[in-house]
Motif scaffolding. Structure first.
Motif, PDB file in Angstrom:
ATOM      1  N   UNK A 232       0.825  -1.211   0.000  1.00 56.10           N
ATOM      2  CA  UNK A 232       0.000   0.000   0.000  1.00 56.10           C
ATOM      3  C   UNK A 232       0.861   1.263   0.000  1.00 56.10           C
ATOM      4  N   UNK A 233       2.190   1.102  -0.118  1.00 62.59           N
ATOM      5  CA  UNK A 233       3.064   2.277  -0.155  1.00 62.59           C
ATOM      6  C   UNK A 233       3.010   2.900  -1.544  1.00 62.59           C
ATOM      7  N   UNK A 234       2.795   4.196  -1.580  1.00 60.20           N
ATOM      8  CA  UNK A 234       2.625   4.905  -2.848  1.00 60.20           C
ATOM      9  C   UNK A 234       3.989   5.331  -3.388  1.00 60.20           C
ATOM     10  N   UNK A 235       4.203   5.152  -4.674  1.00 58.91           N
ATOM     11  CA  UNK A 235       5.462   5.567  -5.289  1.00 58.91           C
ATOM     12  C   UNK A 235       5.592   7.087  -5.263  1.00 58.91           C
ATOM     13  N   UNK A 236       6.840   7.574  -5.365  1.00 55.32           N
ATOM     14  CA  UNK A 236       7.062   9.021  -5.393  1.00 55.32           C
ATOM     15  C   UNK A 236       6.309   9.669  -6.546  1.00 55.32           C
ATOM     16  N   UNK A 237       6.288   9.004  -7.681  1.00 51.96           N
ATOM     17  CA  UNK A 237       5.638   9.573  -8.860  1.00 51.96           C
ATOM     18  C   UNK A 237       4.140   9.741  -8.638  1.00 51.96           C
ATOM     19  N   UNK A 268       9.677  21.862   7.204  1.00 50.82           N
ATOM     20  CA  UNK A 268      10.696  21.385   6.265  1.00 50.82           C
ATOM     21  C   UNK A 268      11.511  22.544   5.692  1.00 50.82           C
ATOM     22  N   UNK A 269      10.837  23.632   5.301  1.00 49.53           N
ATOM     23  CA  UNK A 269      11.561  24.734   4.656  1.00 49.53           C
ATOM     24  C   UNK A 269      12.220  25.672   5.665  1.00 49.53           C
ATOM     25  N   UNK A 270      11.681  25.734   6.889  1.00 51.04           N
ATOM     26  CA  UNK A 270      12.226  26.673   7.877  1.00 51.04           C
ATOM     27  C   UNK A 270      13.160  26.012   8.875  1.00 51.04           C
ATOM     28  N   UNK A 271      12.994  24.698   9.059  1.00 53.26           N
ATOM     29  CA  UNK A 271      13.796  23.998  10.050  1.00 53.26           C
ATOM     30  C   UNK A 271      13.371  24.284  11.476  1.00 53.26           C
ATOM     31  N   UNK A 272      12.202  24.907  11.645  1.00 52.89           N
ATOM     32  CA  UNK A 272      11.724  25.270  12.980  1.00 52.89           C
ATOM     33  C   UNK A 272      10.441  24.501  13.297  1.00 52.89           C
ATOM     34  N   UNK A 369       9.754  14.675  -0.089  1.00 50.89           N
ATOM     35  CA  UNK A 369      10.896  14.567   0.822  1.00 50.89           C
ATOM     36  C   UNK A 369      10.442  14.517   2.280  1.00 50.89           C
ATOM     37  N   UNK A 370       9.325  15.173   2.580  1.00 47.13           N
ATOM     38  CA  UNK A 370       8.816  15.173   3.956  1.00 47.13           C
ATOM     39  C   UNK A 370       8.290  13.799   4.349  1.00 47.13           C
ATOM     40  N   UNK A 371       7.539  13.168   3.449  1.00 47.73           N
ATOM     41  CA  UNK A 371       6.825  11.942   3.817  1.00 47.73           C
ATOM     42  C   UNK A 371       7.420  10.668   3.208  1.00 47.73           C
ATOM     43  N   UNK A 372       8.571  10.752   2.582  1.00 45.88           N
ATOM     44  CA  UNK A 372       9.173   9.535   2.029  1.00 45.88           C
ATOM     45  C   UNK A 372       9.656   8.630   3.161  1.00 45.88           C
TER      46      UNK A 372
END
Length: 376
Positions: A232-237, A268-272, A369-372
């Motif tokens: 059930x894991x979805x590919x990146x594409x 993810x973008x701020x690191x905070x 990248x967040x949920x991989x």
């Protein structure tokens, strides 16, 4: 998921309610209390099943206690609100079939469908009273109304004289009746109405089996868990493709999902670390746009894109109140003053359907990248 003593297994609503068992709500359980926010969440899930052709709705855990006196009866420890609401949805479908029969639309077949659905989801007809009994027995405050009015499709004479919880039961019926009537490609066809109540549970089955394997210590390492879940894991594409067109209404429980997604992306973008509850959710194209937006969007585009993730961002509540429904040029200036990086990055000269699509495509690339999974 059903728990009966130590028995854990996965089933769907149809299988659960059509197995000849009787499910009782104990006296200590609260009255029916779901309201429009809960109904809306369920209906949005149903709509997603229809539009995305993904026949899976996770019903959640139903906790049952078997009877020592008979294997026919179960006490509902947890899940009565969901079971009652799904049963009401079944009565709405049966009621709609009654309308088709009254309008002489395939009456014999629809009458047969109606009887099958009644026996499957609601109960059998008493040969003496000619009223339908119920497979679901609610508590003392709700059961009489549920049986006499909902199961037997009898509109109450005076809704205002009902108790609050019985009013909610009837309002749930009216809510789902209105929503079902909006599905014009379904309500004119008895076979489609019957299929509307069907679902499958492959996703639930896999998750449940993995939980059992972990509990029994058949698997005990993260990679083993992932391998079990790989089907059930979805590919990146596919993830990027689906995320790039994702649309979530910012209402009810769905609003929490939007907050979660935006918070993870902002982190993810701020690191905070981000407190999901602190910011407001800003709709760049407003939820209720005025005529100035017609220069860039058609009415259909406004309806389709206002809840696209590319149109949503975090914003300080004071800024959100200040800009309100103002023009994009004014909004953009305030976005640059925001402390949220994703919001600062909104620098487009104008805001159009293409702007939303491009921003959401970029968010989709970040989301991968967040949920991989670490084990891909």
């Amino acid at each position: 998921m059903i728990h009966s003593l130590l028995d854990t297994r996965t089933t769907n609503f149809g299988d659960l309610i059509s197995n000849g068992k009787i499910y009782r709500v104990p006296p200590f359980q609260r009255d029916y209390s779901w309201n429009e926010e809960n109904w809306e969440d369920l209906w949005q899930d149903i709509e997603s099943l229809l539009t995305e052709q993904t026949p899976i709705h996770y019903m959640g855990a139903i906790v049952l206690q078997s009877s020592l006196e008979s294997d026919k009866y179960f006490t509902i420890i947890d899940g009565q609100q969901r079971l009652a609401t799904l049963s009401i949805l079944a009565t709405v479908v049966i009621d709609r079939l009654e309308t088709l029969i009254a309008n002489d639309i395939d009456p014999e077949a629809n009458r047969e469908r109606q009887e099958i659905l009644r026996r499957t989801y609601l109960g059998d007809k008493d040969p003496r009273s000619l009223r339908y009994s119920s497979k679901l027995i609610l508590n003392n405050n709700n059961n009489d109304f549920y049986k006499s009015n909902l199961i037997n499709l009898r509109e109450p004479r005076n809704i205002r004289k009902l108790t609050k919880s019985n009013q909610l039961l009837w309002k749930a019926f009216e809510y789902f009746r209105d929503r079902l009537n909006s599905l014009t490609d379904i309500i004119q066809f008895g076979d489609r109405l019957a299929a509307f109540l069907a679902d499958t549970n492959e996703l639930e089955r896999i998750y449940n089996q993995v939980a059992i394997d972990i509990d029994s210590q058949q698997i005990d390492r993260p990679r083993e868990v992932f391998e079990k879940l790989r089907p059930v894991y979805v590919s990146d594409e596919k993830f990027e493709r689906d995320f790039s067109v994702l649309k979530i209404e910012t209402k009810g429980q769905k609003k929490k999902l939007v907050r979660y997604i935006l918070a993870k992306l902002e982190n993810y973008v701020s690191g905070k670390p981000i407190n999901e509850e602190t910011p407001s959710i800003e709709h760049i194209l407003p939820e209720s746009p005025d005529r100035q937006w017609e220069q860039e969007f058609t009415n259909e585009q406004m309806a389709d894109m206002r809840y696209r993730l590319g149109n949503l961002t975090f914003l300080e509540p004071s800024f959100n109140r200040e800009i309100g429904q103002k023009k994009y040029d004014i909004k953009r200036q305030k976005y640059q003053q925001s402390s949220y990086i994703l919001t600062q990055q909104i620098t487009n000269d104008d805001w159009t359907p293409d702007s939303i699509a491009r921003r959401q495509q970029e968010l989709a690339r970040q989301a991968i990248r967040v949920w991989r999974s670490d084990f891909v």
